[in-house]
Design a protein around this motif. Structure first.
Motif, PDB file in Angstrom:
ATOM      1  N   LEU A   9      -5.769  14.813  15.674  1.00 15.15           N
ATOM      2  CA  LEU A   9      -5.854  14.440  17.087  1.00 15.15           C
ATOM      3  C   LEU A   9      -5.778  15.679  17.976  1.00 15.15           C
ATOM      4  O   LEU A   9      -6.589  15.850  18.900  1.00 15.15           O
ATOM      5  N   LYS A  10      -4.829  16.544  17.698  1.00 18.01           N
ATOM      6  CA  LYS A  10      -4.671  17.761  18.510  1.00 18.01           C
ATOM      7  C   LYS A  10      -5.898  18.662  18.388  1.00 18.01           C
ATOM      8  O   LYS A  10      -6.354  19.263  19.368  1.00 18.01           O
ATOM      9  N   ARG A  15     -11.004  20.667  20.838  1.00 14.97           N
ATOM     10  CA  ARG A  15     -12.462  20.821  20.809  1.00 14.97           C
ATOM     11  C   ARG A  15     -13.101  20.263  22.078  1.00 14.97           C
ATOM     12  O   ARG A  15     -14.089  20.801  22.572  1.00 14.97           O
ATOM     13  N   ARG A  16     -12.540  19.185  22.584  1.00 14.10           N
ATOM     14  CA  ARG A  16     -13.082  18.563  23.803  1.00 14.10           C
ATOM     15  C   ARG A  16     -12.464  19.146  25.073  1.00 14.10           C
ATOM     16  O   ARG A  16     -12.782  18.716  26.177  1.00 14.10           O
ATOM     17  N   ARG A  17     -11.587  20.130  24.888  1.00  9.85           N
ATOM     18  CA  ARG A  17     -10.943  20.812  26.025  1.00  9.85           C
ATOM     19  C   ARG A  17     -10.250  19.819  26.959  1.00  9.85           C
ATOM     20  O   ARG A  17     -10.400  19.864  28.183  1.00  9.85           O
ATOM     21  N   MET A  18      -9.495  18.923  26.339  1.00 13.03           N
ATOM     22  CA  MET A  18      -8.759  17.914  27.083  1.00 13.03           C
ATOM     23  C   MET A  18      -7.261  18.148  26.908  1.00 13.03           C
ATOM     24  O   MET A  18      -6.787  18.404  25.801  1.00 13.03           O
ATOM     25  N   SER A  19      -6.526  18.062  27.995  1.00 10.76           N
ATOM     26  CA  SER A  19      -5.071  18.097  27.908  1.00 10.76           C
ATOM     27  C   SER A  19      -4.578  16.739  27.430  1.00 10.76           C
ATOM     28  O   SER A  19      -5.349  15.768  27.362  1.00 10.76           O
ATOM     29  N   GLY A  24      -4.916  10.934  27.805  1.00 10.48           N
ATOM     30  CA  GLY A  24      -4.187   9.729  28.152  1.00 10.48           C
ATOM     31  C   GLY A  24      -4.886   8.929  29.230  1.00 10.48           C
ATOM     32  O   GLY A  24      -4.993   7.698  29.137  1.00 10.48           O
ATOM     33  N   LEU A  25      -5.409   9.618  30.245  1.00  6.48           N
ATOM     34  CA  LEU A  25      -6.130   8.933  31.315  1.00  6.48           C
ATOM     35  C   LEU A  25      -7.413   8.300  30.788  1.00  6.48           C
ATOM     36  O   LEU A  25      -7.773   7.184  31.167  1.00  6.48           O
ATOM     37  N   ALA A  26      -8.118   9.022  29.903  1.00  3.98           N
ATOM     38  CA  ALA A  26      -9.378   8.499  29.356  1.00  3.98           C
ATOM     39  C   ALA A  26      -9.128   7.268  28.488  1.00  3.98           C
ATOM     40  O   ALA A  26      -9.938   6.331  28.468  1.00  3.98           O
ATOM     41  N   ALA A  27      -8.010   7.262  27.750  1.00  3.15           N
ATOM     42  CA  ALA A  27      -7.712   6.158  26.829  1.00  3.15           C
ATOM     43  C   ALA A  27      -6.786   5.110  27.449  1.00  3.15           C
ATOM     44  O   ALA A  27      -6.445   4.121  26.791  1.00  3.15           O
TER      45      ALA A  27
END
Length: 258
Positions: A9-10, A15-19, A24-27
């Protein structure tokens, strides 16, 4: 590759450059829960794994590995195009490519292996020494062979580098595509920028066929809502004439056949 769910997951979040907050906001879950999943303090449900893989836009094969890292069975199969339950898909591919004649068309997998080609596409590929089952990437990295056929090989190769990097990034990294980029860069050698002028609308590929030079640009068709691994990676490349001479020559093939 890491073999724990949290590490996977990390890794994909990086890779997607997401914090953690971005994911959390996307999911629609808390960043705290993402943190707990990554550290192993929480175990995900199968539905959570599916939700996170969608939010991270993972390819289907990677989603299976993601499920496996969490202890769940894979969700996606990889069928052959000749399988019985792929008959309607196979018919759609054939219908699209046949009706694109006399313009070239070919179906490619994620590594640019030629799955199918229509009549004109097969003739064009044959001129470059490529047949169904062969890899276009292997051909394009062979500069000595292809420069006799592809008039603007260098220009096309430079464009291919950008395209392959984009494809590899979407897949979360692909060793074969990355190696092809390295081979193309080595074959091109030192390059000089294109200057400050505007770029053309398209970069056509110009093939030498006998005494003629045929010029094409392409558009790509893919299957929407594909849940099969191979099908999600299959694309149909449709080539169109980029000048009047090429168009007239190809259309004359129809008149000749009639």
């Amino acid at each position: 590759m890491h073999n724990t769910f949290g590490d996977t997951l990390k890794e994909w979040r990086g890779r997607r450059r997401m914090s953690q907050l971005d994911l959390g906001l996307a999911a629609n879950v808390s960043a705290r829960h993402i943190s707990f999943l990554e550290t192993g303090r929480s175990r995900p449900s199968r539905s959570m794994v599916r939700l996170l893989s969608e939010s991270l836009e993972m390819p289907h094969g990677a989603r299976n590995a993601f499920l496996g890292a969490a202890g769940f069975a894979p969700a996606y199969r990889k069928r052959d195009l000749d399988d019985t339950d792929m008959a309607h898909v196979r018919a759609a591919v054939d219908w699209t490519m046949e009706r694109h004649d006399p313009f070239p068309a070919m179906a490619l997998d994620r590594h640019w292996n030629v799955v199918k080609a229509n009549r004109t596409g097969g003739l064009l590929l044959a001129g470059a020494g490529v047949a169904e089952g062969d890899s276009l990437l292997e051909a394009i990295t062979d500069a000595d062979r292809l420069q006799d056929v592809l008039v603007n090989w260098q220009e096309v190769a430079e464009h291919m580098i950008v395209r392959l990097r984009t494809e590899s990034a979407h897949l979360g990294g692909d060793a074969f595509l990355d190696t092809t980029v390295e081979r193309l860069e080595a074959a091109l050698g030192p390059r000089i920028g294109n200057g400050d002028g505007p770029l053309p609308a398209i970069i056509p590929a110009r093939y030498r066929v006998g005494e003629q030079v045929l010029s094409f640009f392409s558009t790509i068709a893919q299957f929407g809502s594909a849940e099969d691994i191979a099908l999600s990676e299959l694309r149909i490349e449709l080539l169109f004439p980029s000048d009047d001479q090429t168009r007239a020559m190809l259309l004359s093939m129809v008149e000749h056949d009639a």
